[in-house]
Design a protein around this motif. Structure first.
Motif, PDB file in Angstrom:
ATOM      1  N   MET A  83       0.867  -1.173   0.000  1.00 16.01           N
ATOM      2  CA  MET A  83       0.000   0.000   0.000  1.00 16.01           C
ATOM      3  C   MET A  83       0.908   1.229   0.000  1.00 16.01           C
ATOM      4  SD  MET A  83      -3.051   0.968   2.641  1.00 16.01           S
ATOM      5  CE  MET A  83      -3.801  -0.605   2.433  1.00 16.01           C
ATOM      6  N   ASN A  84       0.949   1.926  -1.103  1.00 13.78           N
ATOM      7  CA  ASN A  84       1.811   3.091  -1.243  1.00 13.78           C
ATOM      8  C   ASN A  84       1.005   4.368  -1.136  1.00 13.78           C
ATOM      9  OD1 ASN A  84       4.492   2.789  -1.393  1.00 13.78           O
ATOM     10  ND2 ASN A  84       4.623   2.702  -3.622  1.00 13.78           N
ATOM     11  N   ARG A  85       0.637   4.743   0.042  1.00 16.52           N
ATOM     12  CA  ARG A  85      -0.129   5.970   0.221  1.00 16.52           C
ATOM     13  C   ARG A  85       0.305   6.663   1.497  1.00 16.52           C
ATOM     14  NH1 ARG A  85      -6.101   5.290   0.322  1.00 16.52           N
ATOM     15  NH2 ARG A  85      -5.976   7.052   1.662  1.00 16.52           N
ATOM     16  N   ARG A  86       0.089   7.938   1.489  1.00 19.38           N
ATOM     17  CA  ARG A  86       0.449   8.720   2.678  1.00 19.38           C
ATOM     18  C   ARG A  86      -0.564   8.483   3.784  1.00 19.38           C
ATOM     19  NH1 ARG A  86       3.126  14.387   1.179  1.00 19.38           N
ATOM     20  NH2 ARG A  86       5.137  13.383   1.033  1.00 19.38           N
ATOM     21  N   ILE A  87      -0.064   8.410   4.968  1.00 23.91           N
ATOM     22  CA  ILE A  87      -0.911   8.243   6.140  1.00 23.91           C
ATOM     23  C   ILE A  87      -1.043   9.595   6.814  1.00 23.91           C
ATOM     24  CG2 ILE A  87      -1.150   7.101   8.373  1.00 23.91           C
ATOM     25  CD1 ILE A  87       0.722   4.902   7.280  1.00 23.91           C
ATOM     26  N   ARG A  88      -2.277  10.068   6.911  1.00 29.07           N
ATOM     27  CA  ARG A  88      -2.499  11.307   7.650  1.00 29.07           C
ATOM     28  C   ARG A  88      -2.726  10.933   9.104  1.00 29.07           C
ATOM     29  NH1 ARG A  88      -7.044  13.844   4.381  1.00 29.07           N
ATOM     30  NH2 ARG A  88      -7.472  14.821   6.362  1.00 29.07           N
ATOM     31  N   TYR A  89      -1.898  11.494   9.965  1.00 32.76           N
ATOM     32  CA  TYR A  89      -2.002  11.160  11.372  1.00 32.76           C
ATOM     33  C   TYR A  89      -1.734  12.389  12.219  1.00 32.76           C
ATOM     34  CZ  TYR A  89       3.083  11.247  11.472  1.00 32.76           C
ATOM     35  OH  TYR A  89       4.386  11.644  11.386  1.00 32.76           O
ATOM     36  N   ARG A  90      -2.117  12.295  13.455  1.00 33.36           N
ATOM     37  CA  ARG A  90      -1.881  13.359  14.424  1.00 33.36           C
ATOM     38  C   ARG A  90      -1.471  12.704  15.730  1.00 33.36           C
ATOM     39  NH1 ARG A  90      -6.518  17.770  15.066  1.00 33.36           N
ATOM     40  NH2 ARG A  90      -6.159  17.661  12.827  1.00 33.36           N
ATOM     41  N   ILE A  91      -0.374  13.160  16.307  1.00 28.82           N
ATOM     42  CA  ILE A  91       0.070  12.669  17.612  1.00 28.82           C
ATOM     43  C   ILE A  91      -0.396  13.688  18.650  1.00 28.82           C
ATOM     44  CG2 ILE A  91       2.060  12.165  19.076  1.00 28.82           C
ATOM     45  CD1 ILE A  91       3.492  11.256  16.465  1.00 28.82           C
ATOM     46  N   ILE A  92      -1.131  13.190  19.620  1.00 25.15           N
ATOM     47  CA  ILE A  92      -1.696  14.059  20.657  1.00 25.15           C
ATOM     48  C   ILE A  92      -1.206  13.555  22.008  1.00 25.15           C
ATOM     49  CG2 ILE A  92      -3.835  14.894  21.707  1.00 25.15           C
ATOM     50  CD1 ILE A  92      -5.105  14.179  18.880  1.00 25.15           C
ATOM     51  N   ARG A  93      -0.538  14.412  22.713  1.00 22.38           N
ATOM     52  CA  ARG A  93      -0.069  14.072  24.061  1.00 22.38           C
ATOM     53  C   ARG A  93      -1.059  14.644  25.065  1.00 22.38           C
ATOM     54  NH1 ARG A  93       4.844  11.866  23.922  1.00 22.38           N
ATOM     55  NH2 ARG A  93       6.085  12.171  22.049  1.00 22.38           N
ATOM     56  N   ARG A  94      -1.573  13.763  25.908  1.00 25.16           N
ATOM     57  CA  ARG A  94      -2.567  14.162  26.902  1.00 25.16           C
ATOM     58  C   ARG A  94      -2.220  13.516  28.242  1.00 25.16           C
ATOM     59  NH1 ARG A  94      -8.106  13.197  23.586  1.00 25.16           N
ATOM     60  NH2 ARG A  94      -8.008  15.058  22.309  1.00 25.16           N
ATOM     61  N   PRO A  95      -2.774  14.051  29.300  1.00 30.74           N
ATOM     62  CA  PRO A  95      -2.548  13.423  30.610  1.00 30.74           C
ATOM     63  C   PRO A  95      -3.465  12.201  30.780  1.00 30.74           C
ATOM     64  CG  PRO A  95      -3.852  15.406  30.872  1.00 30.74           C
ATOM     65  CD  PRO A  95      -3.483  15.321  29.419  1.00 30.74           C
ATOM     66  N   VAL A  96      -3.236  11.174  29.949  1.00 31.10           N
ATOM     67  CA  VAL A  96      -4.022   9.946  30.013  1.00 31.10           C
ATOM     68  C   VAL A  96      -3.138   8.816  30.529  1.00 31.10           C
ATOM     69  CG1 VAL A  96      -5.614  10.592  28.156  1.00 31.10           C
ATOM     70  CG2 VAL A  96      -3.505   9.382  27.587  1.00 31.10           C
ATOM     71  N   LYS A  97      -3.772   7.773  31.052  1.00 25.83           N
ATOM     72  CA  LYS A  97      -3.031   6.646  31.597  1.00 25.83           C
ATOM     73  C   LYS A  97      -2.577   5.686  30.489  1.00 25.83           C
ATOM     74  CE  LYS A  97      -3.345   3.583  35.555  1.00 25.83           C
ATOM     75  NZ  LYS A  97      -4.164   3.136  36.668  1.00 25.83           N
ATOM     76  N   TYR A  98      -3.452   5.478  29.494  1.00 27.59           N
ATOM     77  CA  TYR A  98      -3.159   4.516  28.435  1.00 27.59           C
ATOM     78  C   TYR A  98      -3.227   5.182  27.068  1.00 27.59           C
ATOM     79  CZ  TYR A  98      -4.193   1.298  32.221  1.00 27.59           C
ATOM     80  OH  TYR A  98      -4.195   0.644  33.423  1.00 27.59           O
ATOM     81  N   ALA A  99      -2.406   4.702  26.162  1.00 27.25           N
ATOM     82  CA  ALA A  99      -2.426   5.188  24.778  1.00 27.25           C
ATOM     83  C   ALA A  99      -3.643   4.608  24.068  1.00 27.25           C
ATOM     84  CB  ALA A  99      -1.154   4.757  24.065  1.00 27.25           C
ATOM     85  N   ARG A 100      -4.107   5.327  23.045  1.00 25.78           N
ATOM     86  CA  ARG A 100      -5.178   4.791  22.218  1.00 25.78           C
ATOM     87  C   ARG A 100      -5.070   5.364  20.812  1.00 25.78           C
ATOM     88  NH1 ARG A 100      -8.058   8.717  25.209  1.00 25.78           N
ATOM     89  NH2 ARG A 100      -9.297  10.099  23.904  1.00 25.78           N
ATOM     90  N   LEU A 101      -5.658   4.657  19.882  1.00 23.20           N
ATOM     91  CA  LEU A 101      -5.694   5.084  18.492  1.00 23.20           C
ATOM     92  C   LEU A 101      -7.148   5.297  18.107  1.00 23.20           C
ATOM     93  CD1 LEU A 101      -3.199   2.438  17.173  1.00 23.20           C
ATOM     94  CD2 LEU A 101      -2.774   4.871  17.269  1.00 23.20           C
ATOM     95  N   GLU A 102      -7.402   6.359  17.334  1.00 23.70           N
ATOM     96  CA  GLU A 102      -8.760   6.642  16.882  1.00 23.70           C
ATOM     97  C   GLU A 102      -8.715   6.999  15.408  1.00 23.70           C
ATOM     98  OE1 GLU A 102     -10.463   9.776  19.229  1.00 23.70           O
ATOM     99  OE2 GLU A 102     -10.227   8.666  21.105  1.00 23.70           O
ATOM    100  N   LEU A 103      -9.728   6.578  14.695  1.00 22.39           N
ATOM    101  CA  LEU A 103      -9.893   6.979  13.308  1.00 22.39           C
ATOM    102  C   LEU A 103     -10.810   8.187  13.301  1.00 22.39           C
ATOM    103  CD1 LEU A 103      -9.428   6.496  10.302  1.00 22.39           C
ATOM    104  CD2 LEU A 103     -11.394   4.955  10.329  1.00 22.39           C
ATOM    105  N   ARG A 104     -10.325   9.316  12.829  1.00 23.46           N
ATOM    106  CA  ARG A 104     -11.100  10.557  12.760  1.00 23.46           C
ATOM    107  C   ARG A 104     -11.103  11.030  11.316  1.00 23.46           C
ATOM    108  NH1 ARG A 104     -12.593  13.039  17.746  1.00 23.46           N
ATOM    109  NH2 ARG A 104     -12.240  11.461  19.313  1.00 23.46           N
TER     110      ARG A 104
END
Length: 180
Positions: free
Chosen positions: A1-22
């Motif tokens: 799959m040769n496509r650009r991935i649009r992503y955003r890294i968000i640092r928050r005061p959370v206990k666990y990491a998570r991934l969301e599709l927006r």
């Protein structure tokens, strides 16, 4: 799959990491002291699955029809559906808000308020029904767990396809907004 991935890294005061599709973007939400690359590597299978979903949604978006509906008719439909589904599920929604939302089609607050994105007024009625039912179900189950899944699939067995359509409409409507 040769496509650009649009992503955003968000640092928050959370206990666990998570991934969301927006929309067409993947959000990587991490605690302030965590390396986002670690989260990406641990979840690469999920990311690949989401990229395939985005590709299908983008292809579908080109074929979708926008449904013209006045704000008044839309509000009336949403309020009617909230009452219908609240009665069906034996829950009480406190208030219904129609508002501009930048990251989702709808939400349900801890106070029992249902929020629906103004852009949903351009969706076909079946998708509006699904969206409202989804949010009313959150009055019973907060998380998207197995029980929530049973509630959704009991009323909308085709919910996976409806989710894809919602994703496609999100892409279409947001690209139209950016163009205007």
């Amino acid at each position: 799959m040769n496509r650009r991935i649009r992503y955003r890294i968000i640092r928050r005061p959370v206990k666990y990491a998570r991934l969301e599709l927006r929309g067409s973007e993947i959000w990587i939400i991490v605690p302030k002291n965590m390396d986002p690359l670690e989260v990406i590597m641990e979840n690469r299978n999920w990311i690949v699955k989401q990229l395939k979903l985005i590709k299908r949604a983008e292809e579908l978006a080109e074929k979708l029809e926008i449904i013209p509906r006045t704000r008044k008719k839309f509000r009336s439909l949403v309020e009617k559906l909230v009452l219908e589904y609240s009665s069906l599920l034996k829950v009480e929604a406190k208030k219904v808000f129609i508002r501009k939302m930048t990251t989702s089609w709808g939400s349900c607050s801890e106070k029992g308020n249902i929020n629906i994105n103004t852009l949903a007024r351009y969706l076909p009625e079946k998708l509006i029904r699904y969206l409202v039912y989804h949010e009313v179900c959150h009055l019973l189950r907060w998380r998207h767990d197995e029980e929530f899944e049973r509630l959704i699939s009991g009323k909308f067995p085709d919910h996976k396809e409806l989710d894809l359509e919602l994703q496609a409409y999100w892409i279409k409507l947001n690209s139209m907004n950016k163009a205007s």
